[in-house]
Motif scaffolding. Structure first.
Motif, PDB file in Angstrom:
ATOM      1  N   PRO A  95      41.067  -8.401   4.974  1.00 46.49           N
ATOM      2  CA  PRO A  95      41.295  -7.935   6.281  1.00 46.49           C
ATOM      3  C   PRO A  95      40.262  -6.190   6.202  1.00 46.49           C
ATOM      4  CG  PRO A  95      43.425  -8.376   5.521  1.00 46.49           C
ATOM      5  CD  PRO A  95      41.931  -9.131   4.550  1.00 46.49           C
ATOM      6  N   PRO A  96      39.793  -5.905   7.587  1.00 46.26           N
ATOM      7  CA  PRO A  96      39.165  -4.451   7.003  1.00 46.26           C
ATOM      8  C   PRO A  96      40.195  -3.862   7.878  1.00 46.26           C
ATOM      9  CG  PRO A  96      38.387  -5.498   8.860  1.00 46.26           C
ATOM     10  CD  PRO A  96      38.900  -6.686   8.335  1.00 46.26           C
ATOM     11  N   PRO A  97      40.674  -2.643   6.702  1.00 43.29           N
ATOM     12  CA  PRO A  97      41.957  -1.638   7.224  1.00 43.29           C
ATOM     13  C   PRO A  97      41.379  -1.081   8.482  1.00 43.29           C
ATOM     14  CG  PRO A  97      40.670  -1.776   5.178  1.00 43.29           C
ATOM     15  CD  PRO A  97      39.827  -2.993   5.562  1.00 43.29           C
ATOM     16  N   ALA A  98      41.740  -0.096   9.424  1.00 41.26           N
ATOM     17  CA  ALA A  98      41.538   0.570  10.265  1.00 41.26           C
ATOM     18  C   ALA A  98      41.003   1.804   9.644  1.00 41.26           C
ATOM     19  CB  ALA A  98      43.189   1.000  11.005  1.00 41.26           C
ATOM     20  N   ALA A  99      39.712   2.148  10.326  1.00 44.10           N
ATOM     21  CA  ALA A  99      38.736   3.009   9.809  1.00 44.10           C
ATOM     22  C   ALA A  99      38.939   4.427  10.087  1.00 44.10           C
ATOM     23  CB  ALA A  99      37.469   3.198  11.202  1.00 44.10           C
ATOM     24  N   ALA A 100      39.395   5.437   8.915  1.00 47.17           N
ATOM     25  CA  ALA A 100      40.071   6.624   8.676  1.00 47.17           C
ATOM     26  C   ALA A 100      38.938   7.113   9.553  1.00 47.17           C
ATOM     27  CB  ALA A 100      40.065   6.956   7.244  1.00 47.17           C
ATOM     28  N   SER A 101      39.339   8.729   9.965  1.00 49.20           N
ATOM     29  CA  SER A 101      38.953   9.189  11.347  1.00 49.20           C
ATOM     30  C   SER A 101      38.867  10.023  10.472  1.00 49.20           C
ATOM     31  CB  SER A 101      39.123   8.602  12.260  1.00 49.20           C
ATOM     32  OG  SER A 101      40.089   8.306  12.853  1.00 49.20           O
ATOM     33  N   GLY A 102      40.444  10.321  10.394  1.00 48.01           N
ATOM     34  CA  GLY A 102      40.408  12.623  10.040  1.00 48.01           C
ATOM     35  C   GLY A 102      40.977  12.771   9.124  1.00 48.01           C
ATOM     36  N   ALA A 103      41.289  13.874   8.748  1.00 45.59           N
ATOM     37  CA  ALA A 103      41.459  14.606   7.665  1.00 45.59           C
ATOM     38  C   ALA A 103      41.735  13.883   5.580  1.00 45.59           C
ATOM     39  CB  ALA A 103      42.041  15.570   7.711  1.00 45.59           C
ATOM     40  N   THR A 104      40.877  14.634   4.883  1.00 46.82           N
ATOM     41  CA  THR A 104      40.835  14.709   3.871  1.00 46.82           C
ATOM     42  C   THR A 104      42.314  15.539   3.230  1.00 46.82           C
ATOM     43  OG1 THR A 104      38.379  13.056   3.228  1.00 46.82           O
ATOM     44  CG2 THR A 104      40.532  13.702   1.406  1.00 46.82           C
ATOM     45  N   HIS A 105      43.457  14.545   2.575  1.00 47.01           N
ATOM     46  CA  HIS A 105      44.127  15.740   1.615  1.00 47.01           C
ATOM     47  C   HIS A 105      44.041  15.213   0.292  1.00 47.01           C
ATOM     48  CE1 HIS A 105      46.149  16.573   5.992  1.00 47.01           C
ATOM     49  NE2 HIS A 105      45.167  15.372   5.950  1.00 47.01           N
ATOM     50  N   ASN A 106      43.954  16.229  -0.686  1.00 47.66           N
ATOM     51  CA  ASN A 106      43.848  15.910  -2.350  1.00 47.66           C
ATOM     52  C   ASN A 106      45.307  16.706  -2.614  1.00 47.66           C
ATOM     53  OD1 ASN A 106      40.339  15.322  -2.259  1.00 47.66           O
ATOM     54  ND2 ASN A 106      40.517  17.884  -1.126  1.00 47.66           N
ATOM     55  N   VAL A 107      45.294  15.769  -3.414  1.00 50.29           N
ATOM     56  CA  VAL A 107      47.143  15.047  -4.015  1.00 50.29           C
ATOM     57  C   VAL A 107      46.344  15.668  -6.019  1.00 50.29           C
ATOM     58  CG1 VAL A 107      48.797  14.417  -4.729  1.00 50.29           C
ATOM     59  CG2 VAL A 107      47.744  14.483  -1.921  1.00 50.29           C
ATOM     60  N   GLN A 108      46.572  16.442  -6.103  1.00 51.00           N
ATOM     61  CA  GLN A 108      46.220  16.233  -8.348  1.00 51.00           C
ATOM     62  C   GLN A 108      47.541  15.673  -8.717  1.00 51.00           C
ATOM     63  OE1 GLN A 108      45.771  20.916  -8.911  1.00 51.00           O
ATOM     64  NE2 GLN A 108      43.723  20.463  -8.385  1.00 51.00           N
ATOM     65  N   PRO A 148      39.613  10.997 -16.713  1.00 50.20           N
ATOM     66  CA  PRO A 148      39.710  12.076 -16.116  1.00 50.20           C
ATOM     67  C   PRO A 148      38.437  12.573 -14.711  1.00 50.20           C
ATOM     68  CG  PRO A 148      38.800  12.160 -18.500  1.00 50.20           C
ATOM     69  CD  PRO A 148      38.703  11.124 -18.533  1.00 50.20           C
ATOM     70  N   ASN A 149      39.708  13.145 -13.719  1.00 48.86           N
ATOM     71  CA  ASN A 149      38.817  12.955 -12.250  1.00 48.86           C
ATOM     72  C   ASN A 149      39.033  11.779 -11.764  1.00 48.86           C
ATOM     73  OD1 ASN A 149      39.206  15.931 -12.471  1.00 48.86           O
ATOM     74  ND2 ASN A 149      36.919  16.169 -13.802  1.00 48.86           N
ATOM     75  N   ALA A 150      39.569  11.002 -12.784  1.00 44.95           N
ATOM     76  CA  ALA A 150      39.594   9.467 -11.644  1.00 44.95           C
ATOM     77  C   ALA A 150      40.503   9.705 -10.263  1.00 44.95           C
ATOM     78  CB  ALA A 150      39.874   8.041 -12.139  1.00 44.95           C
ATOM     79  N   THR A 151      40.232   8.733  -9.308  1.00 45.61           N
ATOM     80  CA  THR A 151      40.673   9.147  -7.852  1.00 45.61           C
ATOM     81  C   THR A 151      41.363   7.610  -7.860  1.00 45.61           C
ATOM     82  OG1 THR A 151      38.249   8.237  -6.499  1.00 45.61           O
ATOM     83  CG2 THR A 151      39.245  11.239  -6.987  1.00 45.61           C
ATOM     84  N   ILE A 152      42.566   7.961  -6.662  1.00 45.98           N
ATOM     85  CA  ILE A 152      43.356   6.585  -5.686  1.00 45.98           C
ATOM     86  C   ILE A 152      43.617   7.265  -4.850  1.00 45.98           C
ATOM     87  CG2 ILE A 152      45.353   5.378  -5.583  1.00 45.98           C
ATOM     88  CD1 ILE A 152      45.950   6.189  -8.490  1.00 45.98           C
ATOM     89  N   THR A 153      42.572   6.420  -3.065  1.00 49.32           N
ATOM     90  CA  THR A 153      42.592   7.123  -1.652  1.00 49.32           C
ATOM     91  C   THR A 153      42.715   5.941  -1.293  1.00 49.32           C
ATOM     92  OG1 THR A 153      40.038   7.524  -2.658  1.00 49.32           O
ATOM     93  CG2 THR A 153      40.891   7.268  -0.735  1.00 49.32           C
ATOM     94  N   ILE A 154      44.178   6.757  -0.965  1.00 43.71           N
ATOM     95  CA  ILE A 154      44.961   6.144   0.789  1.00 43.71           C
ATOM     96  C   ILE A 154      44.947   6.306   1.748  1.00 43.71           C
ATOM     97  CG2 ILE A 154      47.823   5.297   1.448  1.00 43.71           C
ATOM     98  CD1 ILE A 154      46.600   3.980  -1.757  1.00 43.71           C
ATOM     99  N   SER A 155      44.614   5.070   2.297  1.00 47.56           N
ATOM    100  CA  SER A 155      44.259   5.990   4.320  1.00 47.56           C
ATOM    101  C   SER A 155      45.089   5.512   4.469  1.00 47.56           C
ATOM    102  CB  SER A 155      43.011   4.747   4.701  1.00 47.56           C
ATOM    103  OG  SER A 155      42.568   5.122   6.177  1.00 47.56           O
ATOM    104  N   PHE A 156      45.421   5.745   5.658  1.00 45.06           N
ATOM    105  CA  PHE A 156      46.693   6.666   6.953  1.00 45.06           C
ATOM    106  C   PHE A 156      46.187   5.916   7.898  1.00 45.06           C
ATOM    107  CE2 PHE A 156      48.022   8.369   2.825  1.00 45.06           C
ATOM    108  CZ  PHE A 156      49.332   7.480   3.179  1.00 45.06           C
ATOM    109  N   ALA A 157      44.786   5.277   8.007  1.00 47.52           N
ATOM    110  CA  ALA A 157      44.174   5.017   9.225  1.00 47.52           C
ATOM    111  C   ALA A 157      45.471   3.560  10.422  1.00 47.52           C
ATOM    112  CB  ALA A 157      43.373   4.392   9.209  1.00 47.52           C
ATOM    113  N   GLY A 158      45.928   3.182  10.686  1.00 50.52           N
ATOM    114  CA  GLY A 158      47.113   3.057  11.372  1.00 50.52           C
ATOM    115  C   GLY A 158      48.313   2.759  10.201  1.00 50.52           C
ATOM    116  N   ALA A 159      47.979   3.798  10.387  1.00 51.80           N
ATOM    117  CA  ALA A 159      49.663   3.967   9.375  1.00 51.80           C
ATOM    118  C   ALA A 159      50.994   3.823  10.351  1.00 51.80           C
ATOM    119  CB  ALA A 159      49.820   4.319   8.464  1.00 51.80           C
ATOM    120  N   PRO A 160      52.056   3.958  10.637  1.00 55.23           N
ATOM    121  CA  PRO A 160      53.057   4.417  11.427  1.00 55.23           C
ATOM    122  C   PRO A 160      53.916   5.174  10.951  1.00 55.23           C
ATOM    123  CG  PRO A 160      53.888   1.975  10.036  1.00 55.23           C
ATOM    124  CD  PRO A 160      52.303   2.495   9.495  1.00 55.23           C
ATOM    125  N   ALA A 161      53.436   6.529  11.580  1.00 55.72           N
ATOM    126  CA  ALA A 161      54.768   7.236  11.237  1.00 55.72           C
ATOM    127  C   ALA A 161      56.211   7.582  10.655  1.00 55.72           C
ATOM    128  CB  ALA A 161      55.225   8.755  12.640  1.00 55.72           C
TER     129      ALA A 161
END
Ligand SMILES: [Cu+2]
Length: 152
Positions: free
Chosen positions: A34-47, A116-129
């Protein structure tokens, strides 16, 4: 009469937006899920880091808007992952997160990132507050925890 003109102008703006988002997106990935809602906002980097003997998310506490994306990077001390606490996320958040977490350690726990430098991306598109609390499964006992607050 003046109100009608305002309404007409609004309708034009709305329809312009509609046309824009109506252009077919390049949707070549993840067609089976099922397609997640499209991400439209900013990207936040967490190390995800090890400093001395401490394992941590940096920052460990951040605020994002619904539609933003958080990208977690394995900087040092891996393997790490992002494991949301099922009882510490807003109502309705679970399907949004679970739809993105494929082949994870659990429905709300991503797979480990080892390289090293592998990433995990979590989108908060459609995510409740609300507050999303998470940990890193391998370092949970060492207090590697984080919190993301989603605002609409
Ligand atoms: Cu970790």
């Amino acid at each position: 009469m003046k109100n009608i003109a305002v309404m007409a102008g609004l309708a034009l703006v709305l329809s312009a937006c509609g046309d824009k988002s109506g252009t077919p997106a390049a949707d070549t990935t993840a067609a089976a899920s099922p397609p997640p809602a499209a991400a439209s906002g900013a990207t936040h980097n967490v190390q995800m880091v090890m400093e001395g003997t401490a394992y941590k998310f940096v920052p460990s506490d951040l605020s994002v808007k619904a539609g933003d994306v958080a990208v977690f990077t394995n900087v040092s001390g891996g393997p790490h992952n992002v494991a949301f606490y099922p009882d510490s996320i807003p109502a309705g958040a679970e399907p949004v997160l679970a739809a993105q977490i494929k082949d994870g350690l659990g429905p709300l726990s991503t797979a480990l990132v080892i390289d090293p430098n592998a990433t995990i991306t979590i989108s908060f598109a459609g995510a409740p507050a609300g507050e999303y609390k998470f940990t890193c499964t391998p370092h949970q006992a060492m207090g590697m925890n984080g919190k993301i607050t989603v605002t609409q």
